[in-house]
Scaffold this motif. Structure first.
Motif, PDB file in Angstrom:
ATOM      1  N   GLU A 122      72.433  51.326 -37.908  1.00 38.99           N
ATOM      2  CA  GLU A 122      72.441  51.585 -39.344  1.00 38.99           C
ATOM      3  C   GLU A 122      73.802  51.203 -39.936  1.00 38.99           C
ATOM      4  O   GLU A 122      74.203  50.051 -39.866  1.00 38.99           O
ATOM      5  CB  GLU A 122      72.089  53.055 -39.610  1.00 38.99           C
ATOM      6  N   LYS A 123      74.537  52.157 -40.481  1.00 43.78           N
ATOM      7  CA  LYS A 123      75.827  51.846 -41.088  1.00 43.78           C
ATOM      8  C   LYS A 123      77.000  52.186 -40.171  1.00 43.78           C
ATOM      9  O   LYS A 123      78.149  52.212 -40.611  1.00 43.78           O
ATOM     10  CB  LYS A 123      75.985  52.603 -42.405  1.00 43.78           C
ATOM     11  N   GLN A 124      76.723  52.422 -38.914  1.00 43.79           N
ATOM     12  CA  GLN A 124      77.769  52.808 -37.971  1.00 43.79           C
ATOM     13  C   GLN A 124      77.996  51.677 -36.969  1.00 43.79           C
ATOM     14  O   GLN A 124      77.042  51.147 -36.393  1.00 43.79           O
ATOM     15  CB  GLN A 124      77.372  54.093 -37.227  1.00 43.79           C
ATOM     16  N   THR A 125      79.273  51.305 -36.795  1.00 48.73           N
ATOM     17  CA  THR A 125      79.643  50.266 -35.835  1.00 48.73           C
ATOM     18  C   THR A 125      80.407  50.908 -34.691  1.00 48.73           C
ATOM     19  O   THR A 125      81.381  51.636 -34.909  1.00 48.73           O
ATOM     20  CB  THR A 125      80.521  49.186 -36.498  1.00 48.73           C
ATOM     21  N   TYR A 126      79.966  50.631 -33.465  1.00 52.35           N
ATOM     22  CA  TYR A 126      80.605  51.191 -32.274  1.00 52.35           C
ATOM     23  C   TYR A 126      81.480  50.106 -31.637  1.00 52.35           C
ATOM     24  O   TYR A 126      81.029  48.972 -31.419  1.00 52.35           O
ATOM     25  CB  TYR A 126      79.556  51.691 -31.290  1.00 52.35           C
ATOM     26  N   LEU A 127      82.704  50.488 -31.344  1.00 53.68           N
ATOM     27  CA  LEU A 127      83.689  49.533 -30.849  1.00 53.68           C
ATOM     28  C   LEU A 127      84.299  50.013 -29.544  1.00 53.68           C
ATOM     29  O   LEU A 127      84.371  51.219 -29.277  1.00 53.68           O
ATOM     30  CB  LEU A 127      84.828  49.348 -31.867  1.00 53.68           C
ATOM     31  N   LEU A 128      84.760  49.048 -28.764  1.00 52.10           N
ATOM     32  CA  LEU A 128      85.637  49.326 -27.627  1.00 52.10           C
ATOM     33  C   LEU A 128      87.008  48.799 -28.040  1.00 52.10           C
ATOM     34  O   LEU A 128      87.209  47.589 -28.153  1.00 52.10           O
ATOM     35  CB  LEU A 128      85.132  48.624 -26.369  1.00 52.10           C
ATOM     36  N   ALA A 129      87.924  49.729 -28.334  1.00 51.64           N
ATOM     37  CA  ALA A 129      89.230  49.361 -28.899  1.00 51.64           C
ATOM     38  C   ALA A 129      90.289  49.332 -27.804  1.00 51.64           C
ATOM     39  O   ALA A 129      90.306  50.183 -26.907  1.00 51.64           O
ATOM     40  CB  ALA A 129      89.631  50.343 -29.991  1.00 51.64           C
ATOM     41  N   PHE A 130      91.183  48.338 -27.908  1.00 49.47           N
ATOM     42  CA  PHE A 130      92.276  48.163 -26.950  1.00 49.47           C
ATOM     43  C   PHE A 130      93.600  48.214 -27.718  1.00 49.47           C
ATOM     44  O   PHE A 130      93.755  47.526 -28.732  1.00 49.47           O
ATOM     45  CB  PHE A 130      92.180  46.806 -26.250  1.00 49.47           C
ATOM     46  N   ALA A 131      94.543  48.995 -27.224  1.00 48.03           N
ATOM     47  CA  ALA A 131      95.861  49.094 -27.869  1.00 48.03           C
ATOM     48  C   ALA A 131      96.949  48.799 -26.843  1.00 48.03           C
ATOM     49  O   ALA A 131      96.949  49.366 -25.743  1.00 48.03           O
ATOM     50  CB  ALA A 131      96.073  50.480 -28.468  1.00 48.03           C
ATOM     51  N   ALA A 132      97.873  47.919 -27.209  1.00 48.42           N
ATOM     52  CA  ALA A 132      99.024  47.594 -26.360  1.00 48.42           C
ATOM     53  C   ALA A 132     100.298  47.906 -27.132  1.00 48.42           C
ATOM     54  O   ALA A 132     100.365  47.710 -28.351  1.00 48.42           O
ATOM     55  CB  ALA A 132      99.004  46.123 -25.960  1.00 48.42           C
ATOM     56  N   GLU A 133     101.306  48.390 -26.432  1.00 45.80           N
ATOM     57  CA  GLU A 133     102.584  48.677 -27.077  1.00 45.80           C
ATOM     58  C   GLU A 133     103.200  47.380 -27.609  1.00 45.80           C
ATOM     59  O   GLU A 133     103.208  46.349 -26.924  1.00 45.80           O
ATOM     60  CB  GLU A 133     103.547  49.324 -26.073  1.00 45.80           C
TER      61      GLU A 133
END
Length: 486
Positions: A122-133
């Protein structure tokens, strides 16, 4: 053909794979690796590591045009997040702040974040987020700069290894699987179903005691998590382990799911180090494939202030800045020219007013000309002409006197004129003669003849002196004119 190099950097080992080709067809042409020795006592470890990286690139003769380095996924923050947006622009603006709410250990101002889409409902997007310093990204770019390289992209070793798996020939057309990529330092564990759904970084080295049992248990946990009552996906094992087929057999036996070992490198490698490349070159291969346009994961850490600019883009920006500066200069110059023009016009009007006033003062009875200054010049030229100072070499008023003078000079002996000056001014005029003669009475005779002309009646007696056998003489003749004083 396009050529790219993938460079996997770990604290103890450097691995590089060189690939030639394009997304339609490619081949591996070289592999190199190097162990990083511990830094000498008193040497900065970061500086020593950067020098080792630069030396490795030179020693291995790696191509510098397109070189993609890696960052360790073990030091990254990886979280599943959901956002009520669908466009990439909206997601990129907010994913960093949503990630902060899932991991309080990160500072959103000090990390670079990228993501892959996991699902859309629907209006929801599911993400796999990656963060690097950011400091880690900057350190990697600085290391590449020391080696005179500007990498167009930076990727995690875990997602690079997955890129190699997705581009290998071992998938046999399946788009849903669980994969285990083993290395001596740790393992990367994936679940893929039409795209990356899950990624786990396991601190489980393939050289550890009991590795196969622990790895099989981790795969079992992942299968339980992703099953959701559906058929369990196939398990693929690859990477640097002593017995990949044995590991696959144990996983199949303990989980009841089909498992098999796959090769990431293509067949027929004939260069030096080919066997090492097969075992440990998966992540570097995925980086190199990314360099030729084969990127099936889509993670790139060169974002925000680290965004890569092509040389042509850098040149365009420099040219744009130059054109901007030129336009600013031309604008300022035009404004100054306009201001100067106004000043000159004002001064010109003032001068013309002065000229008109002078004309009225000097010639009150005459009509004011359109250009008083030119009229002044014309009047001056007329006056100079009348006084012998015009454009003629001999004043007009003096020509008559010359004619009368030479009419009276009738030479009978030697009589030479070397100087003759006629000066005329209102109310007075004078002729001065000078020269030589022989004998002296010749000068007296000519002087007497000159005085018979009314205009020369006041001629003064000549002065004579003997000079080298000739008489030098000078004669002054004040002219008698109508304006002469009585």
């Amino acid at each position: 053909m396009p050529r790219a190099c993938g460079l996997e950097l770990t604290p103890t080992t450097l691995r590089a794979v060189v690939v030639d080709g394009s997304p339609k067809g490619w081949r591996v042409t070289a592999y190199a690796e190097k162990e990083i020795p511990p830094p000498a006592e008193g040497v900065d470890p970061k500086e020593a590591y950067a020098k080792e990286v630069a030396a490795f690139i030179v020693e291995a003769k790696l191509p510098r045009g397109v070189l993609i380095p890696s960052l360790a996924a073990a030091h990254a923050t990886i979280r599943e997040v959901s956002l009520p947006f669908g466009s990439d622009e909206q997601l990129r603006k907010t994913v960093k702040f949503e990630l902060e709410s899932h991991s309080h250990a990160i500072d959103v101002e000090q990390v670079v974040v990228d993501f892959v889409r996991v699902d859309q409902k629907e209006k929801q997007t599911y993400l796999l987020a990656f963060a690097a310093e950011k400091k880690d990204v900057k350190a990697r770019i600085d290391q590449m700069t020391l080696a005179r390289i500007d990498p167009p992209s930076i990727d995690f070793d875990a997602t690079a290894a997955l890129n190699a798996i997705l581009n290998s020939g071992g998938l046999n057309g399946t788009d849903a699987f669980v994969a285990l990529y083993a290395t001596r330092a740790g393992c990367f564990h994936y679940f893929v179903s039409g795209g990356l759904k899950l990624l786990r970084v396991l601190p489980l080295g393939s050289a550890e005691d009991g590795f196969e049992g622990k790895a099989s248990a981790e795969v079992g946990r992942t299968l339980l998590r992703v099953s959701s009552g559906q058929d369990l996906p196939e398990v693929l094992v690859c990477g640097d382990a002593d017995d990949l087929p044995g590991l696959a057999a144990r996983i199949a036996r303990e989980t009841g799911v089909k498992a098999r070992a796959i090769e990431l490198m293509p067949e027929g490698l004939e260069f030096e180090g080919a066997e090492k490349a097969r075992r440990a070159g998966g992540a570097a291969l995925g980086l190199a494939l990314k360099g030729i346009g084969l990127d099936r994961v889509g993670i790139d850490l060169r974002r925000e202030e680290f965004t890569y600019e092509r040389k042509t883009d850098q040149l365009k920006r420099a040219v744009a800045m130059l054109l901007l500066m030129v336009n600013i200069f031309l604008g300022l110059w035009a404004y100054k020219a306009w201001a100067d023009r106004g000043f000159v016009q004002g001064r010109t009007k003032d001068l013309m007013a002065v000229e008109r006033k002078m004309w009225k003062d000097l010639f009150p009875e005459e009509k004011e000309p359109a250009k008083p200054l030119e009229a002044f010049r014309s009047r001056k030229a007329e006056w100079q002409e009348s006084q012998g100072g015009g454009g003629h070499p001999v004043p007009v008023s003096a020509l008559n006197y010359w004619a009368m003078l030479f009419n009276k000079i009738q030479v009978q002996n030697k009589f030479f004129i070397s100087t003759l000056t006629v000066s005329a001014a209102p109310g007075q005029a004078q002729i001065k003669l000078g020269g030589t003669a022989d004998p002296a009475p010749e000068v007296e005779r000519i002087w007497t003849a000159i005085r018979t002309e009314k205009a020369f009646a006041n001629a003064k007696a000549p002065a004579t002196t003997l000079d080298k056998g000739m008489w030098r003489w000078d004669m002054d003749i004040p002219l008698v004119t109508e304006e002469s004083p009585k």
